[in-house]
Design a protein around this motif. Structure first.
Motif, PDB file in Angstrom:
ATOM      1  N   THR A  36       0.842  -1.190   0.000  1.00 40.93           N
ATOM      2  CA  THR A  36       0.000   0.000   0.000  1.00 40.93           C
ATOM      3  C   THR A  36       0.880   1.244   0.000  1.00 40.93           C
ATOM      4  O   THR A  36       2.048   1.205   0.378  1.00 40.93           O
ATOM      5  CB  THR A  36      -0.926   0.048   1.232  1.00 40.93           C
ATOM      6  N   MET A  37       0.288   2.337  -0.431  1.00 37.60           N
ATOM      7  CA  MET A  37       0.944   3.644  -0.426  1.00 37.60           C
ATOM      8  C   MET A  37      -0.015   4.577   0.317  1.00 37.60           C
ATOM      9  O   MET A  37      -1.220   4.578   0.046  1.00 37.60           O
ATOM     10  CB  MET A  37       1.135   4.111  -1.867  1.00 37.60           C
ATOM     11  N   VAL A  38       0.511   5.353   1.249  1.00 31.30           N
ATOM     12  CA  VAL A  38      -0.299   6.334   1.967  1.00 31.30           C
ATOM     13  C   VAL A  38       0.151   7.712   1.510  1.00 31.30           C
ATOM     14  O   VAL A  38       1.325   8.049   1.576  1.00 31.30           O
ATOM     15  CB  VAL A  38      -0.137   6.199   3.497  1.00 31.30           C
ATOM     16  N   SER A  39      -0.804   8.498   1.003  1.00 28.30           N
ATOM     17  CA  SER A  39      -0.503   9.853   0.551  1.00 28.30           C
ATOM     18  C   SER A  39      -1.660  10.768   0.910  1.00 28.30           C
ATOM     19  O   SER A  39      -2.815  10.463   0.587  1.00 28.30           O
ATOM     20  CB  SER A  39      -0.280   9.862  -0.969  1.00 28.30           C
ATOM     21  N   ALA A  64       6.455   4.545 -12.474  1.00 27.68           N
ATOM     22  CA  ALA A  64       5.737   5.616 -11.773  1.00 27.68           C
ATOM     23  C   ALA A  64       4.289   5.171 -11.627  1.00 27.68           C
ATOM     24  O   ALA A  64       3.737   4.512 -12.516  1.00 27.68           O
ATOM     25  CB  ALA A  64       5.813   6.926 -12.556  1.00 27.68           C
ATOM     26  N   THR A  65       3.697   5.528 -10.497  1.00 18.76           N
ATOM     27  CA  THR A  65       2.276   5.252 -10.279  1.00 18.76           C
ATOM     28  C   THR A  65       1.578   6.563  -9.957  1.00 18.76           C
ATOM     29  O   THR A  65       2.174   7.478  -9.386  1.00 18.76           O
ATOM     30  CB  THR A  65       2.062   4.227  -9.146  1.00 18.76           C
ATOM     31  N   LEU A  75       0.871  12.167  -8.468  1.00 20.23           N
ATOM     32  CA  LEU A  75       1.973  11.237  -8.655  1.00 20.23           C
ATOM     33  C   LEU A  75       2.233  10.577  -7.305  1.00 20.23           C
ATOM     34  O   LEU A  75       2.563  11.254  -6.340  1.00 20.23           O
ATOM     35  CB  LEU A  75       3.221  11.980  -9.141  1.00 20.23           C
ATOM     36  N   LEU A  76       2.071   9.263  -7.235  1.00 19.70           N
ATOM     37  CA  LEU A  76       2.244   8.554  -5.969  1.00 19.70           C
ATOM     38  C   LEU A  76       3.663   8.033  -5.786  1.00 19.70           C
ATOM     39  O   LEU A  76       4.205   8.054  -4.682  1.00 19.70           O
ATOM     40  CB  LEU A  76       1.265   7.386  -5.886  1.00 19.70           C
TER      41      LEU A  76
END
Length: 167
Positions: A36-39, A64-65, A75-76
């Protein structure tokens, strides 16, 4: 295949094969500490986001995601596995192109307070500082405990730096 500074052109593709998705998931696990990515307080899974992959001579050299939201593209992640040959610039341009095709007027990104190299990279490509979210990484760590407490150069990780490029 070994990553190098060969003269093979860099191609930017959208992941379509299962091998592409597995590689992206492995990259997220290795570089971002999990699946997971938290932004900005939101949690993203790889299947929730769009991606572009840089390939050179048959080898993955970066990715890039991103997500396209109402009025912006966020941009994540951006990972260049070979420095100095334009991988990051090509990936960033592909994300900006996707944003423009979607009709959104800007790309926004978050970097951590320790990532001075990223701040330099983005500023050189037209991004400007938009906000500092004090304590945001401390809050994100509650949702994703794998976020380290120390970052690059031993700098404590606490804050998110928001940057934008508007056209």
């Amino acid at each position: 295949m070994e990553l190098s500074r060969t003269h093979h052109p860099i191609q930017v593709i959208r992941p379509q094969r299962e091998a592409d998705r597995r590689w992206l998931l492995d990259l997220w696990n290795r570089e971002w500490g999990g699946e997971t990515m938290v932004s900005r307080g939101r949690v993203y899974r790889l299947e929730d986001v769009e991606a572009v992959i840089a390939v050179q001579g048959g080898a993955y050299v970066g990715a890039a995601t991103f997500v396209v939201l109402d009025e912006e593209c966020e941009l994540l992640s951006l990972n260049s596995l070979v420095e100095g040959i334009g991988v990051g610039t090509r990936l960033l341009q592909a994300v900006e192109d996707a944003a423009q095709q979607a009709g959104v007027p800007r790309v926004t990104l978050i970097t951590s307070n320790d990532n001075l190299k990223a701040m330099r990279f983005y500023q050189r490509r037209g991004y400007r500082f938009h906000a500092v979210h004090v304590g945001a990484i401390d809050e994100a760590r509650k949702r994703k405990p794998s976020i380290p407490r120390l970052g690059l150069d031993g700098i404590p990780l606490h804050d998110e730096i928001e940057m934008r490029k508007v056209w």
